[in-house]
Design a protein around this motif. Sequence first.
Motif, PDB file in Angstrom:
ATOM      1  N   SER A 235     -22.797  32.570 -41.820  1.00 16.50           N
ATOM      2  CA  SER A 235     -22.562  32.831 -40.396  1.00 16.50           C
ATOM      3  C   SER A 235     -22.424  34.325 -40.146  1.00 16.50           C
ATOM      4  O   SER A 235     -22.887  34.849 -39.122  1.00 16.50           O
ATOM      5  CB  SER A 235     -21.314  32.090 -39.920  1.00 16.50           C
ATOM      6  N   THR A 236     -21.784  35.022 -41.082  1.00 11.80           N
ATOM      7  CA  THR A 236     -21.675  36.475 -40.978  1.00 11.80           C
ATOM      8  C   THR A 236     -23.059  37.123 -41.029  1.00 11.80           C
ATOM      9  O   THR A 236     -23.354  38.060 -40.267  1.00 11.80           O
ATOM     10  CB  THR A 236     -20.800  37.019 -42.115  1.00 11.80           C
ATOM     11  N   THR A 237     -23.907  36.627 -41.905  1.00  7.62           N
ATOM     12  CA  THR A 237     -25.277  37.147 -42.003  1.00  7.62           C
ATOM     13  C   THR A 237     -26.019  36.985 -40.687  1.00  7.62           C
ATOM     14  O   THR A 237     -26.685  37.914 -40.209  1.00  7.62           O
ATOM     15  CB  THR A 237     -26.030  36.427 -43.138  1.00  7.62           C
ATOM     16  N   ILE A 238     -25.907  35.814 -40.083  1.00  8.93           N
ATOM     17  CA  ILE A 238     -26.577  35.561 -38.809  1.00  8.93           C
ATOM     18  C   ILE A 238     -25.981  36.437 -37.708  1.00  8.93           C
ATOM     19  O   ILE A 238     -26.713  37.021 -36.891  1.00  8.93           O
ATOM     20  CB  ILE A 238     -26.474  34.075 -38.429  1.00  8.93           C
ATOM     21  N   ALA A 239     -24.660  36.551 -37.687  1.00  4.49           N
ATOM     22  CA  ALA A 239     -24.010  37.378 -36.663  1.00  4.49           C
ATOM     23  C   ALA A 239     -24.434  38.840 -36.786  1.00  4.49           C
ATOM     24  O   ALA A 239     -24.615  39.535 -35.775  1.00  4.49           O
ATOM     25  CB  ALA A 239     -22.499  37.246 -36.764  1.00  4.49           C
ATOM     26  N   ASP A 240     -24.588  39.323 -38.011  1.00  6.00           N
ATOM     27  CA  ASP A 240     -25.068  40.700 -38.214  1.00  6.00           C
ATOM     28  C   ASP A 240     -26.446  40.895 -37.611  1.00  6.00           C
ATOM     29  O   ASP A 240     -26.724  41.926 -36.977  1.00  6.00           O
ATOM     30  CB  ASP A 240     -25.118  41.027 -39.714  1.00  6.00           C
ATOM     31  N   ARG A 241     -27.340  39.925 -37.814  1.00  8.89           N
ATOM     32  CA  ARG A 241     -28.708  40.064 -37.301  1.00  8.89           C
ATOM     33  C   ARG A 241     -28.735  39.918 -35.777  1.00  8.89           C
ATOM     34  O   ARG A 241     -29.545  40.565 -35.110  1.00  8.89           O
ATOM     35  CB  ARG A 241     -29.634  39.041 -37.950  1.00  8.89           C
ATOM     36  N   ILE A 242     -27.873  39.064 -35.224  1.00 12.26           N
ATOM     37  CA  ILE A 242     -27.765  38.964 -33.761  1.00 12.26           C
ATOM     38  C   ILE A 242     -27.307  40.298 -33.190  1.00 12.26           C
ATOM     39  O   ILE A 242     -27.860  40.807 -32.206  1.00 12.26           O
ATOM     40  CB  ILE A 242     -26.799  37.832 -33.366  1.00 12.26           C
ATOM     41  N   ALA A 243     -26.301  40.897 -33.825  1.00  9.28           N
ATOM     42  CA  ALA A 243     -25.764  42.176 -33.343  1.00  9.28           C
ATOM     43  C   ALA A 243     -26.799  43.289 -33.420  1.00  9.28           C
ATOM     44  O   ALA A 243     -26.790  44.227 -32.605  1.00  9.28           O
ATOM     45  CB  ALA A 243     -24.524  42.550 -34.148  1.00  9.28           C
ATOM     46  N   ALA A 244     -27.713  43.189 -34.393  1.00 12.20           N
ATOM     47  CA  ALA A 244     -28.719  44.231 -34.587  1.00 12.20           C
ATOM     48  C   ALA A 244     -29.905  44.094 -33.636  1.00 12.20           C
ATOM     49  O   ALA A 244     -30.727  45.005 -33.543  1.00 12.20           O
ATOM     50  CB  ALA A 244     -29.219  44.203 -36.030  1.00 12.20           C
ATOM     51  N   SER A 245     -30.000  42.970 -32.946  1.00 13.49           N
ATOM     52  CA  SER A 245     -31.144  42.710 -32.074  1.00 13.49           C
ATOM     53  C   SER A 245     -30.824  43.096 -30.636  1.00 13.49           C
ATOM     54  O   SER A 245     -29.763  42.738 -30.098  1.00 13.49           O
ATOM     55  CB  SER A 245     -31.534  41.231 -32.128  1.00 13.49           C
TER      56      SER A 245
END
Length: 330
Positions: free
Chosen positions: A13-23
């Motif tokens: 979930s942290t991995t996905i949240a990081d990519r959401i934040a980067a988009s």
Amino acid sequence: MLNWAIAGTSFISTTIADRIAASAGSQCMHVFGRNPARTAVFASRYGCAATTDFDMILNDPAVDIVYVGLPNDVHYAFCERALHHGKAVLCEKSLTTRWDDAQLLFAAAQRSGRLFMEGFAYFHHPLIASLQTVLREGRAGKLKYVQASYSADIVKFANPAGGGSIFNLGCYPVSLLQLVIQTVFGPEVFTRGEITGAGFNADGGPITEASLTIRYEQGLLASIHSSDTFGLRSDLSIHGEIGTIVFKTNPWLPEAGINRMELQHHDGRVEVIDVESELDGFGHQIRNAEDSFKANRAVPLSPARSIHDSLEIMQVLTSWHQACERGSKP
């Protein structure tokens, strides 16, 4: 802007949240967790609202899509609720751990008409599109054998109700085999192979080591192995009459930067195929979700897996698991 809610506070979930934040095209609005303290820490890190009430997310009309990163044995319950409330869903792999739950989730996704994606992030990376090009052009010749293995030392951390190595790691090579079969032989072949399987478990618990062989009438054999007990290692080779495609980087965790496969011709020539990307697989997955949602699609843009594809993968995983259960040894 695609508005996300995340269910789960684990590493993935942290991995996905990081990519959401980067988009630039996405933002995280809510995180749901079952541990209030951990959920609050997650929310503080990503600047979103924390809740232990999943209904609060479902009843927020501003939420477009829910990422379900919870343990796979509860995927059906949470995904079905999100779809019922009109939310798009990105469900972490494996789809479920039970064949009947997978069928129910397939039906729920079909009824909803909303975007549904299973979280095989690697499919979204251009490395996989490059593999499809090599296969479609027949550059390896007629396919004869696919060999794949994925292992990681995760047994101490794995969910005991998660179905063991087959559903934790075996789902990766099985899903890629599906792509190979579809690309070369068409959409109706993957689940028609003759399956044999064997495995080991520890103290009567989940299967930690498993092997799978599939025989196809088209003249192709596939051999797959997965393990939760050692290393972090990926092996993938696709053998044809002209040459063998060998992945030199992890096909299931393609990175930002250069990813490599080789076409090793049987006459000794080697073609190096480098695929460069600004994003890793997870970043491309978020971008696909944005593009698919904007286009009002229920099926994500190819080569991401459709819900029908996900159901086929679950069918093969279930058959593999059943074969291992019949003959597994401690």
